[in-house]
Design a protein around this motif. Structure first.
Motif, PDB file in Angstrom:
ATOM      1  N   ILE A 164      -6.355  35.461  25.895  1.00  0.00           N
ATOM      2  CA  ILE A 164      -6.498  36.369  24.663  1.00  0.00           C
ATOM      3  C   ILE A 164      -8.188  34.610  24.106  1.00  0.00           C
ATOM      4  O   ILE A 164      -8.124  35.476  23.397  1.00  0.00           O
ATOM      5  N   TYR A 165      -7.555  33.675  24.139  1.00  0.00           N
ATOM      6  CA  TYR A 165      -8.453  32.666  24.077  1.00  0.00           C
ATOM      7  C   TYR A 165      -9.585  32.717  24.766  1.00  0.00           C
ATOM      8  O   TYR A 165     -11.044  32.575  24.040  1.00  0.00           O
ATOM      9  N   ALA A 166      -9.655  33.547  25.955  1.00  0.00           N
ATOM     10  CA  ALA A 166     -10.994  33.299  27.089  1.00  0.00           C
ATOM     11  C   ALA A 166     -12.115  34.839  25.676  1.00  0.00           C
ATOM     12  O   ALA A 166     -13.098  34.530  25.660  1.00  0.00           O
ATOM     13  N   LEU A 167     -10.582  35.369  25.312  1.00  0.00           N
ATOM     14  CA  LEU A 167     -12.092  36.786  25.109  1.00  0.00           C
ATOM     15  C   LEU A 167     -12.257  36.025  23.370  1.00  0.00           C
ATOM     16  O   LEU A 167     -13.407  35.761  23.002  1.00  0.00           O
ATOM     17  N   ARG A 168     -11.427  35.491  22.740  1.00  0.00           N
ATOM     18  CA  ARG A 168     -12.030  35.435  21.280  1.00  0.00           C
ATOM     19  C   ARG A 168     -13.306  34.151  21.387  1.00  0.00           C
ATOM     20  O   ARG A 168     -13.602  34.417  20.344  1.00  0.00           O
ATOM     21  N   ASP A 169     -13.264  33.318  22.433  1.00  0.00           N
ATOM     22  CA  ASP A 169     -14.386  32.417  22.845  1.00  0.00           C
ATOM     23  C   ASP A 169     -15.577  33.063  23.138  1.00  0.00           C
ATOM     24  O   ASP A 169     -16.438  32.440  22.509  1.00  0.00           O
ATOM     25  N   LEU A 179      -4.795  33.249  13.899  1.00  0.00           N
ATOM     26  CA  LEU A 179      -4.968  32.992  15.184  1.00  0.00           C
ATOM     27  C   LEU A 179      -4.787  31.533  16.300  1.00  0.00           C
ATOM     28  O   LEU A 179      -4.732  31.466  17.269  1.00  0.00           O
ATOM     29  N   ILE A 180      -5.634  30.506  15.422  1.00  0.00           N
ATOM     30  CA  ILE A 180      -5.202  29.841  16.276  1.00  0.00           C
ATOM     31  C   ILE A 180      -3.769  28.576  15.806  1.00  0.00           C
ATOM     32  O   ILE A 180      -3.348  27.733  16.805  1.00  0.00           O
ATOM     33  N   THR A 181      -3.202  29.067  15.088  1.00  0.00           N
ATOM     34  CA  THR A 181      -2.184  28.845  14.941  1.00  0.00           C
ATOM     35  C   THR A 181      -0.545  29.155  15.882  1.00  0.00           C
ATOM     36  O   THR A 181      -0.572  28.019  16.990  1.00  0.00           O
ATOM     37  N   SER A 182      -1.276  30.103  16.417  1.00  0.00           N
ATOM     38  CA  SER A 182       0.129  31.356  16.965  1.00  0.00           C
ATOM     39  C   SER A 182      -1.297  30.679  18.693  1.00  0.00           C
ATOM     40  O   SER A 182      -0.170  30.465  19.561  1.00  0.00           O
ATOM     41  N   SER A 183      -1.792  30.587  18.940  1.00  0.00           N
ATOM     42  CA  SER A 183      -2.210  29.984  19.857  1.00  0.00           C
ATOM     43  C   SER A 183      -2.177  27.947  20.380  1.00  0.00           C
ATOM     44  O   SER A 183      -1.367  28.206  21.533  1.00  0.00           O
ATOM     45  N   ILE A 184      -2.232  27.618  19.506  1.00  0.00           N
ATOM     46  CA  ILE A 184      -1.648  26.396  19.844  1.00  0.00           C
ATOM     47  C   ILE A 184       0.389  26.208  20.044  1.00  0.00           C
ATOM     48  O   ILE A 184       0.849  25.934  20.359  1.00  0.00           O
ATOM     49  N   SER A 186       2.645  28.698  20.900  1.00  0.00           N
ATOM     50  CA  SER A 186       2.672  29.464  21.583  1.00  0.00           C
ATOM     51  C   SER A 186       2.848  28.599  22.617  1.00  0.00           C
ATOM     52  O   SER A 186       3.955  28.926  23.334  1.00  0.00           O
ATOM     53  N   LYS A 187       2.338  27.360  22.931  1.00  0.00           N
ATOM     54  CA  LYS A 187       1.950  26.826  24.058  1.00  0.00           C
ATOM     55  C   LYS A 187       3.363  25.255  23.893  1.00  0.00           C
ATOM     56  O   LYS A 187       4.332  25.191  24.346  1.00  0.00           O
ATOM     57  N   LYS A 188       3.505  25.179  22.482  1.00  0.00           N
ATOM     58  CA  LYS A 188       4.176  24.112  22.058  1.00  0.00           C
ATOM     59  C   LYS A 188       5.623  24.294  22.360  1.00  0.00           C
ATOM     60  O   LYS A 188       6.179  23.585  22.951  1.00  0.00           O
TER      61      LYS A 188
END
Ligand code: URA
Length: 448
Positions: A164-169, A179-184, A186-188
């Protein structure tokens, strides 16, 4: 369920259910939902936003798209730290050993950098022999024995975010809080620690340009982490000028060691102790944040943090002698100084411009395939607020190639503003989320 219906629902401002979000995340990760439909969905989210509940579900579904590290059998309360990224930010190399020296188990998965300088993994790899790709048992064993391990994040952690991040970029959909919150997060959350300390940067060299935006992001990340049962705290910190004086991988490792020796620049020392102290508090090894800060300050002054750094480096195959002999770290042969064009006070050193110049030296990547030059980068001899004379060296640039050095120098020269009056500088620590307000007295705050 039908993807077009879900895109339409979000486009019209509707709220998606957990099942609908799961359908989109899983479908896209597995490849049954194509890029063009996910792009349309992300743009709908960008304009319509997501509710708190939708953000929680999106984070959870992204977290569960891959492996979830189980650190439960490592004794103690494991505390992770995440910085939203900035220029010269080498705090992990300092606060990991400081927190571990105070007894906090640190089991950290970090990324490589794209752009600017490298990420923590690239910095660690500047140490001769240091290995960031450890098998799971080795990683856990190192945390058990030494109290700290830092490894590269595997592709199995939150793979949905990677796609998803690659597409958002490439679809102009990065700048959305949910979107930023879920991205960071989800990994953490998938990385398995019991608590997460966030360092949310604001300013020209940061993702969030204003303090208000940084606070909104911090509040949302703290909320979403707590909803997952994690201990959460966030500091909001300044990133208008680079943190510390060194930008570039081995240069930053040198500076981190100098901080652990008690010889580092004041700003990075202050922030490192403030962050490590919070980790000690979150790890329930201090009665309050202030007590944690005092303990982290003690670990710095006593040399316990530096001892832990040596042990950490040795445990992951690196040469611990770097802690005594900084010349064991690579440094690019070619160098160029930039001199002050006039007398005056430095009123600003634009972090973004220094980051870009550092990338030109070879210290950062422009594409995933680029190979980092660990010895390249920029060493600032002055920071904002300093009085300087015409002709005095403002910074030294290091690179392996003359053409890169020229390009970097042309960029870096634009970064420094000089005026007649001493500037009023914003505090380094702007505030916090999830605890009482940070006292204004920075010396007291630092406990040094
Ligand atoms: N860093 C991330 O990992 N994700 C974002 O969306 C932004 C910054």
């Amino acid at each position: 369920m039908n993807t077009v219906e879900l895109i339409t629902k979000k486009r019209n401002g509707g709220e998606l259910s957990r099942e609908e979000i799961r359908y989109l995340v899983m479908g896209f990760t597995e490849g049954s939902i194509p890029d063009y439909q996910m792009s349309a969905f992300l743009m709908a989210v960008y304009f319509r936003g997501m509710s708190r509940q939708e953000t929680i579900w999106l984070t959870q579904e992204m977290k569960m798209s891959g492996d979830i590290a189980d650190l439960s059998w490592i004794h103690g309360i494991k505390i992770d730290k995440h910085s939203t990224g900035g220029v010269g930010d080498k705090t992990t190399l300092i606060i990991g050993p400081l927190a571990a020296a105070c007894g906090v188990p640190v089991a950290k998965m970090s990324g490589r950098g794209l752009g600017f300088t490298g990420g923590t993994v690239d910095k660690m790899e500047a140490i001769p022999g240091f290995r960031t790709a450890l098998a799971e048992e080795e990683f856990f064993g190192q945390v058990q024995r030494c109290g700290i391990s830092v490894i590269g994040q595997t592709a199995h952690i939150a793979p949905a975010d990677k796609k998803i991040y690659a597409l958002r970029d490439v679809t102009a959909t990065v700048e959305n809080l949910s979107l930023i919150t879920s991205s960071i997060m989800s990994k953490k959350l998938a990385s398995g620690s019991d608590g997460i300390l966030l360092d949310v940067k604001c300013g020209s060299g940061a993702f969030m340009k204003t303090e208000e935006d940084a606070r909104s992001l911090a509040e949302m990340m703290v909320d979403i982490g707590r909803a997952d049962g994690k201990k959460m705290l966030a500091l909001i910190t300044d990133m208008n000028q680079p943190l510390g004086n060194a930008v570039g991988n081995a240069l930053e490792v040198r500076e981190a060691i100098r901080v652990l020796r008690g010889e580092g620049p004041a700003d990075i020392t202050e922030l490192s102790v403030a962050l490590a102290g919070r980790m000690v508090f979150m790890g329930e090894l201090a009665d309050s944040a202030e007590d944690g800060i005092a303990k982290a300050g003690d670990a710095l002054r006593s040399g316990a943090g530096l001892d832990k750094f040596r042990e950490f480096v040795r445990g992951q195959g690196g040469d611990p002698a770097v802690a005594e002999d900084l010349s064991l770290l690579p440094l690019s042969e070619l160098r160029m100084e930039i001199a002050a064009p006039r007398d005056g006070y430095i009123t600003g050193i634009d972090a973004m411009t220094i980051g870009l110049a550092s990338q030109h030296t070879g210290a950062g990547r422009q594409t995933k395939e680029d190979v980092i030059d660990h010895g390249a980068g920029i060493l600032l001899h002055h920071k904002s607020g300093d009085k300087i004379r015409a002709g005095e060296a403002l910074m030294t640039l290091y690179s392996a190639e003359a053409s890169k050095l020229e390009l970097a120098a042309a960029e870096a020269a634009k970064a420094v503003q000089i005026g007649d009056e001493a500037p009023v500088l914003p505090p380094l620590i702007r505030g916090s989320v999830g605890e009482e307000p940070v006292p204004e007295n920075r010396e007291k705050e630092c406990g040094l």
